[in-house]
Design an enzyme around this catalytic site. Structure first.
Site, PDB file in Angstrom:
ATOM      1  CG  ASP A  58      -0.378  -0.056   2.538  1.00  0.00           C
ATOM      2  OD1 ASP A  58       0.848  -0.261   2.635  1.00  0.00           O
ATOM      3  OD2 ASP A  58      -1.107   0.109   3.527  1.00  0.00           O
ATOM      4  CE1 TYR A  60       7.706   4.221   0.728  1.00  0.00           C
ATOM      5  CE2 TYR A  60       7.236   5.619  -1.163  1.00  0.00           C
ATOM      6  CZ  TYR A  60       8.009   4.641  -0.554  1.00  0.00           C
ATOM      7  OH  TYR A  60       9.073   4.104  -1.230  1.00  0.00           O
ATOM      8  CG  PHE A  71       8.591   0.306  -3.995  1.00  0.00           C
ATOM      9  CD1 PHE A  71       9.018  -0.015  -2.718  1.00  0.00           C
ATOM     10  CD2 PHE A  71       7.960  -0.676  -4.751  1.00  0.00           C
ATOM     11  CE1 PHE A  71       8.824  -1.301  -2.199  1.00  0.00           C
ATOM     12  CE2 PHE A  71       7.758  -1.954  -4.242  1.00  0.00           C
ATOM     13  CZ  PHE A  71       8.185  -2.266  -2.967  1.00  0.00           C
ATOM     14  CG  HIS A 181       9.543  -5.375   1.258  1.00  0.00           C
ATOM     15  ND1 HIS A 181      10.041  -4.145   1.625  1.00  0.00           N
ATOM     16  CD2 HIS A 181       8.364  -5.131   0.631  1.00  0.00           C
ATOM     17  CE1 HIS A 181       9.192  -3.207   1.252  1.00  0.00           C
ATOM     18  NE2 HIS A 181       8.170  -3.775   0.643  1.00  0.00           N
TER      19      HIS A 181
END
Length: 217
Positions: A58, A60, A71, A181
């Site tokens: 989801d 920031y 990102f 990640h």
């Protein structure tokens, strides 16, 4: 020629329903990204132009960070830790001189890198807070559309959450690259040294497609 508008007609009412809930919440709390940026990834990467999919969870959840691309942040915004690690791996993998002064990944989107968050909105300081509103039913459908209508797409699934989407992708038709990640908590478990960015370009060149220029502007 397929357009996002045509392909998402089936989900139009569901999307409108979610947006009504989100827009009501915007009156009483901070929601990210801005309303105009919720579908930015779709505006910048046309369906027919997709070559690579990078899947985030989801947006920031801090002020001035989310910009509608997974990102990514806007120019002149401090680069978040996960994105710093992405840039670190790109430089290690491809070229230490690659320019990554900006955290804005718009140039990637325009080259066919679809930067999709599974959940398209979030409340301030509350990661995962909009999971209950139904975004994942929409974005899972989108992944299925890409799977069904395309051939040879490269899916980058970073972390356990993204990897849960593997069942939506036919690995006989597409390429799936897995690793941990890029967050500081897990980047050292495989993300550093994964060489996904050079692998992507090698696969693209083998398909007679133009490789991605990973510089950011």
């Amino acid at each position: 020629m397929y357009t996002w508008k045509d392909l998402l007609k089936k989900k139009k009412n569901k999307i409108i329903k979610i947006l009504k809930i989100i827009n009501q919440k915007r009156k009483i709390e901070m929601i990210f990204p801005n309303q105009k940026d919720v579908f930015k990834a779709f505006r910048l990467t046309k369906f027919n132009d997709i070559k690579v999919v990078i899947l985030g969870q989801d947006p920031y959840c801090k002020v001035n960070q989310a910009n509608g691309l997974a990102f990514s942040v806007n120019k002149n915004i401090s680069i978040p830790p996960s994105l710093k690690n992405i840039f670190k791996e790109i430089k290690s993998d491809i070229n230490k001189n690659i320019k990554t002064q900006s955290g804005c990944l718009k140039s990637w989107s325009k080259q066919g890198v679809f930067l999709l968050n599974s959940i398209l909105t979030v409340s301030f300081n509350c990661p995962g807070s909009h999971r209950k509103y139904g975004w994942e039913s929409i974005t899972d459908y989108i992944i299925k559309l890409i799977n069904d209508y395309h051939f040879g797409i490269i899916f980058l699934l970073w972390g356990l959450y993204a990897q849960k989407k593997k069942h939506l992708i036919d690995c006989n038709k597409h390429y799936i690259l897995f690793t941990s990640h890029p967050s500081p908590l897990s980047a050292y478990r495989g993300f550093f040294g994964c060489k996904h960015f050079s692998k992507v370009n090698k696969i693209l060149l083998n398909q007679n497609k133009k490789k991605i220029n990973w510089n950011t502007k």
